[in-house]
Design a protein around this motif. Structure first.
Motif, mmCIF file in Angstrom:
data_model
loop_
_atom_site.group_PDB
_atom_site.id
_atom_site.type_symbol
_atom_site.label_atom_id
_atom_site.label_comp_id
_atom_site.label_asym_id
_atom_site.label_seq_id
_atom_site.Cartn_x
_atom_site.Cartn_y
_atom_site.Cartn_z
ATOM 1 N N PRO A 113 -3.400 6.023 5.979
ATOM 2 C CA PRO A 113 -4.521 5.262 6.554
ATOM 3 C C PRO A 113 -4.980 4.228 5.532
ATOM 4 N N HIS A 114 -5.143 2.995 5.962
ATOM 5 C CA HIS A 114 -5.475 1.949 4.994
ATOM 6 C C HIS A 114 -6.239 0.811 5.650
ATOM 7 N N GLY A 115 -6.766 -0.035 4.813
ATOM 8 C CA GLY A 115 -7.479 -1.221 5.271
ATOM 9 C C GLY A 115 -7.689 -2.171 4.114
ATOM 10 N N GLY B 136 -5.246 2.227 0.375
ATOM 11 C CA GLY B 136 -4.800 3.328 1.204
ATOM 12 C C GLY B 136 -5.665 4.569 1.062
ATOM 13 N N TYR B 137 -5.396 5.532 1.948
ATOM 14 C CA TYR B 137 -6.085 6.816 1.950
ATOM 15 C C TYR B 137 -7.597 6.651 2.128
ATOM 16 N N ILE B 138 -7.956 5.757 3.050
ATOM 17 C CA ILE B 138 -9.369 5.552 3.337
ATOM 18 C C ILE B 138 -9.815 6.520 4.434
ATOM 19 N N VAL C 163 0.845 -1.199 0.000
ATOM 20 C CA VAL C 163 0.000 0.000 0.000
ATOM 21 C C VAL C 163 0.880 1.250 0.000
ATOM 22 N N GLY C 164 2.040 1.152 0.659
ATOM 23 C CA GLY C 164 2.976 2.266 0.661
ATOM 24 C C GLY C 164 3.653 2.481 -0.679
#
Length: 443
Positions: free
Chosen positions: A407-409, A240-242, A205-206
């Protein structure tokens, strides 16, 4: 000197080509496996099995230039003949045979009656002779449906800007932990088979912001139930970016809507063969873990035995509740207790005994686990320390957070379970090509 210039065009036709307008009356060639022979005397029907389905060929004594007695079930053949319209034939067309060339013959009779419409035999027999049982039209259709699910997952996520990744299945440390690990020696070092791609997809994700993978995962659970496999296919994504874990549930809902429409349009033949009515996913209710446990307990008079997890019977009752109250085939259960979630699950700031995570239940069974992850390095370290977790073997994973993560999930979907429930089967092995469980390592 010869050059290979691309896909070779063959003069044998496939089923979709035979169904084109204007093909009747013209001499054609096609190949396939003899699925069944129905001898009516001077006329016989030779049913060929091809990748797209069955095609009826007609043997006529004195017209077809071969001896019917030389043909047997499971022969692979090349047929030359004339297509003709026939209302009673599959797809409304049949081939009046002029010649047949046998390409290969079986060495033994078939161990299972695969030409029957329904394969009336035990699951054990079907699995013991898996390469043969899958030749049955209905058995084969199950895995075309499964193909459609994976295709829908890939196509939908590509459309949403996800990058497909491929992560290793041999590792030093597991993301999930616990005792249900397959341990092995890796060049004189201890290693494990991965229970999920969790660490890797979070790290990626990064890199790409949004990633997904379809791959096997391994669980050394000593369960011998209708819902567990020791190797299964997981459909994973991480984004990401949630703004919150609700974004993950929304993305899964979009995937389900896209895939169900794809199955309806492109796999109508298989759905018809299996008599499947697809579920609805227009609106999926989301209910808190503690609230739905209480409501189900009150409505159905079942005491709460485990306040920290859902038992299989509870999953069935929650799905029943969702169907009765909201006419919903799917239901999200959110805010699972922290003690039952992995260390990387983000705790609910309003009540840290719960997490910003969820399961998706479908017709009485959990098919998805997901949620928001801890993205702050210091918070992640703090959670690990609270659980007395060692950092050994996790340095690379932690390094990604040390150097900043959004921020991610994400989530993981059990492909075989999802397929099983769409098919209406009651055993997950029906939806696994070559299942691996406590007793089965072959075929």
């Amino acid at each position: 000197m010869e050059f290979v210039t691309g896909v070779k065009q063959k003069d044998t036709l496939e089923l979709n080509e035979l169904l084109r307008e204007g093909m009747t009356g013209n001499c054609v060639r096609l190949n396939g496996a003899v699925h069944a022979i129905r001898n009516m005397g001077t006329v016989a029907f030779v049913i060929l099995r091809k990748r797209e389905g069955l095609i009826q060929c007609v043997f006529e004594e004195g017209v077809s230039k071969f001896n019917l007695k030389d043909l047997k079930e499971a022969d692979t053949v090349e047929v030359t003949g004339i297509p003709a319209e026939s209302e009673k034939a599959p797809h409304g067309i049949e081939i009046r045979i002029e010649e047949i060339k046998v390409l290969s013959e079986p060495a033994e009779p078939m161990p299972l009656p695969v030409s029957k419409w329904k394969l009336h035999t035990s699951l054990e027999a079907k699995l013991n002779y898996r390469p043969i049982s899958l030749r049955n039209v209905r058995e084969r259709a199950k895995f075309r449906i499964q193909e459609g699910i994976v295709r829908g997952f890939r196509d939908f996520l590509y459309g949403e800007g996800f990058t497909e990744i491929h992560t290793p299945k041999i590792g030093a440390k597991s993301a999930e932990g616990g005792a249900n690990l397959f341990r092995l020696e890796y060049f004189h070092r201890p290693a494990i088979l991965q229970q999920s791609p969790q660490f890797y997809k979070q790290m990626m994700v990064g890199v790409f912001d949004r990633v997904f993978e379809t791959a096997p995962v391994f669980r050394a659970e000593k369960h011998n139930t209708k819902r567990h496999l020791n190797e299964y296919t997981s459909l994973d994504f991480e984004m990401g970016y949630i703004d919150g874990f609700e974004d993950i549930m929304a993305m899964e809902t979009g995937f389900l809507q896209y895939t169900l429409k794809l199955l309806e349009n492109d796999y109508a033949g298989e759905l018809n063969i299996l008599g499947i009515e697809l579920p609805g996913a227009e609106k999926i209710p989301a209910v808190r873990f503690d609230d739905i446990k209480r409501k189900v307990s009150e409505k159905y008079g079942r005491g709460i035995k485990n306040p920290y997890d859902l038992e299989p019977e509870e999953e069935q009752l929650i799905s029943q509740f969702a169907k009765e109250e909201w006419d919903a085939d799917f239901v999200f259960v959110t805010h699972y207790p922290s003690r039952k979630r992995p260390f990387y699950a983000m705790d609910d700031p309003a009540d840290p005994t719960f997490t910003l995570s969820f399961d998706l239940l479908f017709r009485g069974m959990e098919i998805t686990t997901g949620g928001q992850r801890i993205h702050d390095y210091h918070e992640l370290k703090k959670k690990m320390e609270a659980r007395d977790m060692a950092e050994e073997g996790m340095e690379q994973y932690l390094s990604a957070f040390k150097h900043g993560m959004p921020p991610h999930g994400g989530l993981g979907i059990g492909l075989e379970r999802l397929t099983m429930k769409i098919l209406g089967e009651d055993n997950v092995r029906e939806a696994a090509l070559f299942p691996r469980d406590l007793s089965r390592l072959e075929p």
